[in-house]
Design a protein around this motif. Structure first.
Motif, PDB file in Angstrom:
ATOM      1  N   ALA A 278     -89.015 -51.100 -69.247  1.00 27.16           N
ATOM      2  CA  ALA A 278     -88.223 -51.162 -70.474  1.00 27.16           C
ATOM      3  C   ALA A 278     -87.390 -49.903 -70.686  1.00 27.16           C
ATOM      4  CB  ALA A 278     -89.128 -51.382 -71.685  1.00 27.16           C
ATOM      5  N   GLY A 279     -87.573 -48.886 -69.828  1.00 25.29           N
ATOM      6  CA  GLY A 279     -86.874 -47.623 -70.021  1.00 25.29           C
ATOM      7  C   GLY A 279     -85.569 -47.581 -69.253  1.00 25.29           C
ATOM      8  N   PRO A 280     -84.759 -46.535 -69.473  1.00 34.56           N
ATOM      9  CA  PRO A 280     -83.477 -46.387 -68.763  1.00 34.56           C
ATOM     10  C   PRO A 280     -83.699 -46.091 -67.277  1.00 34.56           C
ATOM     11  CG  PRO A 280     -83.958 -44.423 -70.063  1.00 34.56           C
ATOM     12  CD  PRO A 280     -85.003 -45.430 -70.423  1.00 34.56           C
TER      13      PRO A 280
ATOM     14  N   ALA B 177     -82.938 -41.747 -61.582  1.00 33.66           N
ATOM     15  CA  ALA B 177     -83.629 -41.478 -62.846  1.00 33.66           C
ATOM     16  C   ALA B 177     -84.362 -42.728 -63.317  1.00 33.66           C
ATOM     17  CB  ALA B 177     -82.624 -41.037 -63.900  1.00 33.66           C
ATOM     18  N   GLY B 178     -85.596 -42.563 -63.761  1.00 36.65           N
ATOM     19  CA  GLY B 178     -86.397 -43.666 -64.262  1.00 36.65           C
ATOM     20  C   GLY B 178     -86.994 -44.538 -63.181  1.00 36.65           C
TER      21      GLY B 178
ATOM     22  N   ALA C 222     -85.056 -37.554 -66.229  1.00 34.90           N
ATOM     23  CA  ALA C 222     -84.412 -38.548 -67.081  1.00 34.90           C
ATOM     24  C   ALA C 222     -84.757 -38.272 -68.543  1.00 34.90           C
ATOM     25  CB  ALA C 222     -84.873 -39.948 -66.684  1.00 34.90           C
ATOM     26  N   GLY C 223     -83.722 -38.265 -69.380  1.00 32.80           N
ATOM     27  CA  GLY C 223     -83.932 -38.031 -70.798  1.00 32.80           C
ATOM     28  C   GLY C 223     -83.893 -36.574 -71.174  1.00 32.80           C
ATOM     29  N   ALA C 224     -83.815 -35.676 -70.171  1.00 29.51           N
ATOM     30  CA  ALA C 224     -83.789 -34.238 -70.456  1.00 29.51           C
ATOM     31  C   ALA C 224     -82.412 -33.824 -70.962  1.00 29.51           C
ATOM     32  CB  ALA C 224     -84.139 -33.438 -69.214  1.00 29.51           C
TER      33      ALA C 224
END
Length: 204
Positions: free
Chosen positions: A170-172, A179-180, A202-204
């Protein structure tokens, strides 16, 4: 092309020693210096930045290149019998005797029609990989498997079996950067892993 490394393993520099008239492709931003007389075609001013081509003069020459981040420079040898799958952006040099193919047919199950975070390199000769941090080499026996974060993957032999999956469905996720995602790699094969991330998580 011959490669001589120095200042390893923390602040590596690779000297690409070229025969008379020999060419090598390298990222222009990785160049430190060259011997006098080496011709440089930076590939700039043509709509987009491209890797530079360095050509040795009649007496031969050299080009010094280095990773953008602290770490090692790993010399990877090819004998023409098999290739390596290399993280995009990790190559510091590509001589004319080697070929890089980001659209390699066996990447299609991983990336579909997209160019993902890997490229296939084959041929005869040597290339140099920029390693962020130190280098770990994992030798996988038939049936032995590991899981690697794509940001830490440097390269693996093309005999290795590979599966790509999401950390969180469900994440990017990004096929272009990894990433992810996670890579499951099974032997027989060799896997090169770098101990530091060359790019943010990822998300940083």
């Amino acid at each position: 092309m011959q490669v001589r490394t120095r200042h390893t393993p923390t602040f590596a520099v690779a000297r690409l020693v070229l025969a008379p008239g020999e060419t090598v492709q390298a990222d222009y931003d990785s160049m430190i210096s060259t011997s006098y007389g080496v011709l440089i075609d930076s590939g700039r001013g043509r709509g987009r930045s491209r890797p530079a081509v360095f050509t040795a003069p009649a007496e031969g020459g050299w080009v010094d290149v280095a990773p953008q981040l602290p770490g090692d420079a790993h010399v990877l040898e090819f004998d023409g019998t098999s290739g390596w799958c290399v993280a995009r952006g990790a190559r510091l040099a590509l001589p004319a005797t080697l070929r890089a193919d980001p659209g390699w047919a066996r990447f299609h199950p991983l990336f579909g029609a997209e160019h993902g975070f890997l490229e296939h390199v084959s041929g005869v000769g040597v290339t140099v990989l920029a390693c962020c941090g130190a280098l770990d080499t994992v030798a996988l026996e038939p049936g032995e498997a590991i899981t690697v974060d794509p940001a830490h993957l440097l390269a693996y032999t093309d005999t290795t079996q590979v599966r790509l999956r999401a950390v969180d469905p469900a994440g990017p996720q990004s096929l272009r950067t990894g990433a992810g995602l996670l890579l499951d790699l099974a032997g027989p094969g060799r896997v090169l892993v770098q101990t530091r991330r060359p790019r943010p998580a990822a998300g940083a």
